[in-house]
Design a protein around this motif. Structure first.
Motif, PDB file in Angstrom:
ATOM      1  N   ALA A 257       0.830  -1.203   0.000  1.00 24.29           N
ATOM      2  CA  ALA A 257       0.000   0.000   0.000  1.00 24.29           C
ATOM      3  C   ALA A 257       0.865   1.253   0.000  1.00 24.29           C
ATOM      4  O   ALA A 257       0.620   2.206  -0.767  1.00 24.29           O
ATOM      5  N   ASN A 258       1.889   1.289   0.836  1.00 25.24           N
ATOM      6  CA  ASN A 258       2.771   2.447   0.900  1.00 25.24           C
ATOM      7  C   ASN A 258       3.567   2.615  -0.389  1.00 25.24           C
ATOM      8  O   ASN A 258       3.683   3.721  -0.925  1.00 25.24           O
ATOM      9  N   LEU A 259       4.114   1.518  -0.863  1.00 26.44           N
ATOM     10  CA  LEU A 259       4.893   1.570  -2.094  1.00 26.44           C
ATOM     11  C   LEU A 259       4.015   2.001  -3.269  1.00 26.44           C
ATOM     12  O   LEU A 259       4.405   2.844  -4.089  1.00 26.44           O
ATOM     13  N   GLY A 260       2.820   1.424  -3.341  1.00 26.96           N
ATOM     14  CA  GLY A 260       1.927   1.740  -4.439  1.00 26.96           C
ATOM     15  C   GLY A 260       1.474   3.182  -4.429  1.00 26.96           C
ATOM     16  O   GLY A 260       1.449   3.849  -5.476  1.00 26.96           O
ATOM     17  N   ALA A 261       1.099   3.697  -3.268  1.00 26.88           N
ATOM     18  CA  ALA A 261       0.585   5.060  -3.188  1.00 26.88           C
ATOM     19  C   ALA A 261       1.654   6.088  -3.534  1.00 26.88           C
ATOM     20  O   ALA A 261       1.434   6.985  -4.366  1.00 26.88           O
ATOM     21  N   VAL A 262       2.821   5.974  -2.915  1.00 31.06           N
ATOM     22  CA  VAL A 262       3.869   6.981  -3.144  1.00 31.06           C
ATOM     23  C   VAL A 262       4.333   6.985  -4.598  1.00 31.06           C
ATOM     24  O   VAL A 262       4.429   8.037  -5.240  1.00 31.06           O
TER      25      VAL A 262
ATOM     26  N   LEU B  89       4.868  15.616  -1.778  1.00 30.90           N
ATOM     27  CA  LEU B  89       4.132  14.710  -0.902  1.00 30.90           C
ATOM     28  C   LEU B  89       4.862  14.610   0.430  1.00 30.90           C
ATOM     29  O   LEU B  89       6.039  14.230   0.479  1.00 30.90           O
ATOM     30  N   VAL B  90       4.176  14.974   1.509  1.00 34.81           N
ATOM     31  CA  VAL B  90       4.715  14.835   2.861  1.00 34.81           C
ATOM     32  C   VAL B  90       4.192  13.527   3.435  1.00 34.81           C
ATOM     33  O   VAL B  90       2.975  13.293   3.453  1.00 34.81           O
ATOM     34  N   VAL B  91       5.101  12.685   3.891  1.00 35.43           N
ATOM     35  CA  VAL B  91       4.735  11.332   4.310  1.00 35.43           C
ATOM     36  C   VAL B  91       5.166  11.101   5.755  1.00 35.43           C
ATOM     37  O   VAL B  91       6.320  11.354   6.121  1.00 35.43           O
ATOM     38  N   THR B  92       4.237  10.597   6.565  1.00 38.32           N
ATOM     39  CA  THR B  92       4.570  10.295   7.958  1.00 38.32           C
ATOM     40  C   THR B  92       3.789   9.092   8.453  1.00 38.32           C
ATOM     41  O   THR B  92       2.680   8.816   7.986  1.00 38.32           O
ATOM     42  N   ASP B  93       4.367   8.383   9.393  1.00 38.37           N
ATOM     43  CA  ASP B  93       3.600   7.421  10.173  1.00 38.37           C
ATOM     44  C   ASP B  93       2.613   8.187  11.045  1.00 38.37           C
ATOM     45  O   ASP B  93       2.876   9.341  11.426  1.00 38.37           O
ATOM     46  N   GLY B  94       1.500   7.547  11.390  1.00 36.85           N
ATOM     47  CA  GLY B  94       0.585   8.140  12.352  1.00 36.85           C
ATOM     48  C   GLY B  94       1.063   7.862  13.763  1.00 36.85           C
ATOM     49  O   GLY B  94       1.227   8.767  14.584  1.00 36.85           O
ATOM     50  N   VAL B  95       1.303   6.584  14.054  1.00 35.02           N
ATOM     51  CA  VAL B  95       1.946   6.134  15.287  1.00 35.02           C
ATOM     52  C   VAL B  95       3.264   5.492  14.879  1.00 35.02           C
ATOM     53  O   VAL B  95       3.290   4.589  14.037  1.00 35.02           O
ATOM     54  N   PHE B  96       4.355   5.937  15.444  1.00 32.26           N
ATOM     55  CA  PHE B  96       5.668   5.425  15.052  1.00 32.26           C
ATOM     56  C   PHE B  96       5.889   4.059  15.705  1.00 32.26           C
ATOM     57  O   PHE B  96       5.797   3.916  16.922  1.00 32.26           O
TER      58      PHE B  96
ATOM     59  N   ALA C 286       2.852   5.973  -7.236  1.00 32.10           N
ATOM     60  CA  ALA C 286       1.817   6.360  -8.196  1.00 32.10           C
ATOM     61  C   ALA C 286       1.571   7.869  -8.197  1.00 32.10           C
ATOM     62  O   ALA C 286       1.107   8.426  -9.187  1.00 32.10           O
ATOM     63  N   LEU C 287       1.872   8.522  -7.071  1.00 37.94           N
ATOM     64  CA  LEU C 287       1.527   9.933  -6.927  1.00 37.94           C
ATOM     65  C   LEU C 287       2.653  10.885  -7.302  1.00 37.94           C
ATOM     66  O   LEU C 287       2.397  12.012  -7.740  1.00 37.94           O
ATOM     67  N   VAL C 288       3.900  10.482  -7.104  1.00 35.63           N
ATOM     68  CA  VAL C 288       5.035  11.358  -7.424  1.00 35.63           C
ATOM     69  C   VAL C 288       6.100  10.581  -8.180  1.00 35.63           C
ATOM     70  O   VAL C 288       6.164   9.356  -8.099  1.00 35.63           O
ATOM     71  N   GLY C 289       6.922  11.329  -8.899  1.00 38.01           N
ATOM     72  CA  GLY C 289       8.001  10.707  -9.670  1.00 38.01           C
ATOM     73  C   GLY C 289       9.092  11.721  -9.951  1.00 38.01           C
ATOM     74  O   GLY C 289       9.236  12.724  -9.236  1.00 38.01           O
ATOM     75  N   GLN C 290       9.842  11.477 -10.986  1.00 32.91           N
ATOM     76  CA  GLN C 290      10.959  12.349 -11.337  1.00 32.91           C
ATOM     77  C   GLN C 290      10.475  13.786 -11.511  1.00 32.91           C
ATOM     78  O   GLN C 290       9.462  14.040 -12.167  1.00 32.91           O
ATOM     79  N   GLY C 291      11.171  14.719 -10.899  1.00 34.03           N
ATOM     80  CA  GLY C 291      10.792  16.124 -10.955  1.00 34.03           C
ATOM     81  C   GLY C 291       9.923  16.566  -9.802  1.00 34.03           C
ATOM     82  O   GLY C 291       9.635  17.768  -9.661  1.00 34.03           O
ATOM     83  N   ASP C 292       9.493  15.616  -8.956  1.00 33.77           N
ATOM     84  CA  ASP C 292       8.671  15.920  -7.780  1.00 33.77           C
ATOM     85  C   ASP C 292       9.496  15.777  -6.505  1.00 33.77           C
ATOM     86  O   ASP C 292      10.694  15.479  -6.557  1.00 33.77           O
ATOM     87  N   THR C 293       8.844  15.968  -5.351  1.00 32.63           N
ATOM     88  CA  THR C 293       9.541  15.911  -4.060  1.00 32.63           C
ATOM     89  C   THR C 293       8.759  15.052  -3.075  1.00 32.63           C
ATOM     90  O   THR C 293       7.534  15.163  -2.986  1.00 32.63           O
ATOM     91  N   VAL C 294       9.486  14.206  -2.328  1.00 31.84           N
ATOM     92  CA  VAL C 294       8.918  13.444  -1.214  1.00 31.84           C
ATOM     93  C   VAL C 294       9.673  13.839   0.043  1.00 31.84           C
ATOM     94  O   VAL C 294      10.905  13.755   0.091  1.00 31.84           O
ATOM     95  N   LEU C 295       8.933  14.256   1.066  1.00 36.97           N
ATOM     96  CA  LEU C 295       9.523  14.617   2.352  1.00 36.97           C
ATOM     97  C   LEU C 295       8.980  13.677   3.414  1.00 36.97           C
ATOM     98  O   LEU C 295       7.769  13.549   3.572  1.00 36.97           O
ATOM     99  N   GLU C 296       9.892  13.026   4.144  1.00 42.64           N
ATOM    100  CA  GLU C 296       9.471  12.014   5.120  1.00 42.64           C
ATOM    101  C   GLU C 296      10.113  12.233   6.479  1.00 42.64           C
ATOM    102  O   GLU C 296      11.256  12.694   6.587  1.00 42.64           O
ATOM    103  N   ASP C 297       9.367  11.862   7.519  1.00 46.02           N
ATOM    104  CA  ASP C 297       9.905  11.853   8.879  1.00 46.02           C
ATOM    105  C   ASP C 297      11.060  10.864   8.951  1.00 46.02           C
ATOM    106  O   ASP C 297      11.020   9.775   8.372  1.00 46.02           O
ATOM    107  N   ARG C 298      12.098  11.235   9.676  1.00 47.47           N
ATOM    108  CA  ARG C 298      13.301  10.394   9.760  1.00 47.47           C
ATOM    109  C   ARG C 298      13.016   9.025  10.367  1.00 47.47           C
ATOM    110  O   ARG C 298      13.740   8.067  10.101  1.00 47.47           O
ATOM    111  N   LEU C 299      11.976   8.918  11.192  1.00 47.19           N
ATOM    112  CA  LEU C 299      11.679   7.654  11.852  1.00 47.19           C
ATOM    113  C   LEU C 299      10.551   6.885  11.184  1.00 47.19           C
ATOM    114  O   LEU C 299      10.002   5.952  11.766  1.00 47.19           O
ATOM    115  N   ASN C 300      10.212   7.241   9.954  1.00 52.14           N
ATOM    116  CA  ASN C 300       9.172   6.514   9.238  1.00 52.14           C
ATOM    117  C   ASN C 300       9.515   5.043   9.080  1.00 52.14           C
ATOM    118  O   ASN C 300      10.691   4.651   9.054  1.00 52.14           O
TER     119      ASN C 300
END
Length: 390
Positions: free
Chosen positions: A109-114, A168-175, A116-130
């Motif tokens: 689910a995580n792999l598919g969503a990310v 796309l800003v990506v985070t866990d809800g509960v780490f 599918a939504l962004v690619g080359q030329g876009d930006t993904v920002l993630e929490d370090r503890l994801n």
């Protein structure tokens, strides 16, 4: 030899990082038989005690009788059965979103969503503890990938200011290893200022957080505009297997068209969807499970504080006790097991070096007496180890 696997394995053993699979010889639960030993377990993610619930089992059995064992094909060929569709509709209603899409696992689910939504030329920002699945998704998306400081909205703001393309800003809800909650209101506010989307993997929040078990989004009173992409897994509080993405009509249709882990995999057995439909009903109807679990969390935290051990700031069933070195974490886990308690030692690379821990997880099927036994045994186990054990 092309790859020196023996040396790599030996290095992992020498660093106290070698992992072994315990053999579970009973159904999942709080009282288990592992490697021939009867143990009281505090290490599974079956937070509401539904994995071995008689009604969920019966729904699975009846589902297998009616729909067979295998999905038989991908969803887009002929593998999308009526129970899958019913479950998607139920999950959409549960999350208060127009659509939900059933996936075979949280990782997919995580792999598919990310991707599918962004690619080359876009930006993904993630929490370090994801979770690793989120980090892998960001790396594999081809987008510019950056990690902001854990739960730090100012750090996120700084990176948002340098983002390019769709963001796309990506985070866990509960780490999953710390048990703390994402600072979601601040994260959503920062993303909104920069026109970015927020995606939350609430694998460990659903069923435990929120008045109705709706997870961290319900807990903070947020909506689909705040969190356009919401991920949930079904193998934790739901007690079954699989995952889902919930969001707008356009989001789900886009994932159906572009999410490769969805398009190119066989659907989960329809009987699993039947079982999940029943577990979802129990999750919503039996409020006592969340109430009891919350009481156990308070009882455990008060008891650990009295012992003098270091607990992380977690209001969830995930209660990590940081002990430092991998060797000490392994020794403490072994000392507990000798006394009939199963708690897993979590070590690098799953957690940062120097923060090895016992990851205690509580479940609605535990009793107060179970928690008291864990606390008493934990105190004995700590006393049995030399202070300098490393």
């Amino acid at each position: 030899m092309f790859l020196n696997l023996s040396a790599r394995l030996a290095e992992r053993r020498d660093a106290d990082l070698y992992r072994r699979r315990p053999l579970l010889e009973t159904p999942q639960g709080v009282n288990v038989l592992v490697d021939g030993q009867s143990l009281l377990a505090f290490c599974n993610n079956d937070y509401l005690g539904l994995a071995n619930h008689p009604q969920v089992i019966e729904a699975f059995v009846q589902g297998a009788r009616q729909w067979g064992v295998g999905g038989g094909a991908s969803h887009l060929v002929v593998g999308h059965s009526t129970p899958h569709h019913q479950l998607e509709e139920a999950l959409a209603a549960f999350t208060g979103r127009p659509r939900a899409l059933l996936m075979s696992s949280g990782y997919m689910a995580n792999l598919g969503a990310v991707t599918a939504l962004v690619g080359q030329g876009d930006t993904v920002l993630e929490d370090r503890l994801n979770h690793a699945s989120l980090l892998d998704a960001g790396l594999l998306s081809g987008a510019r990938f950056s990690r902001y400081l854990h739960n730090d909205a100012a750090s996120l703001q700084s990176r948002l200011g340098k983002a390019v393309g769709d963001t796309l800003v990506v985070t866990d809800g509960v780490f999953s290893m710390d048990g703390d909650l994402a600072e979601l209101p601040a994260i959503c506010a920062a993303a909104r200022q920069h026109g970015a989307w927020v995606m939350v993997d609430d694998a460990h929040g659903f069923g435990c957080l929120g008045e109705h078990g709706g997870g961290i989004v319900e807990h903070f009173g947020l909506n689909t505009e705040d969190v356009p992409v919401l991920i949930g897994t079904l193998g934790k509080a739901f007690g079954t297997a699989g995952a889902f993405v919930a969001g707008s009509e356009e989001l789900i249709e886009s994932l159906i068209q572009f999410a490769r882990p969805y398009i190119y995999t066989t659907s989960q057995p329809p009987a699993v969807a039947c079982a999940t439909l029943r577990s979802l009903e129990l999750l919503r109807e039996e409020v006592w499970r969340r109430v009891h679990l919350a009481r156990l969390i308070v009882r455990f935290r008060e008891g650990v504080s009295a012992i003098g051990l270091e607990l992380m700031n977690s209001p969830t069933p995930i209660q990590p006790i940081v002990v430092g070195s991998s060797a000490r974490a392994l020794a403490l886990s072994a000392a507990l097991r000798e006394r009939g308690i199963l708690v897993t030692a979590i070590r690098p690379p799953t957690v940062p070096r120097g923060t090895a821990r016992l990851r205690v997880t509580l479940c609605a099927a535990h009793t107060e007496a179970d928690v008291d036994r864990l606390l008493e045994t934990l105190q004995l186990a700590v006393a049995s180890l030399p202070e300098s054990h490393d």
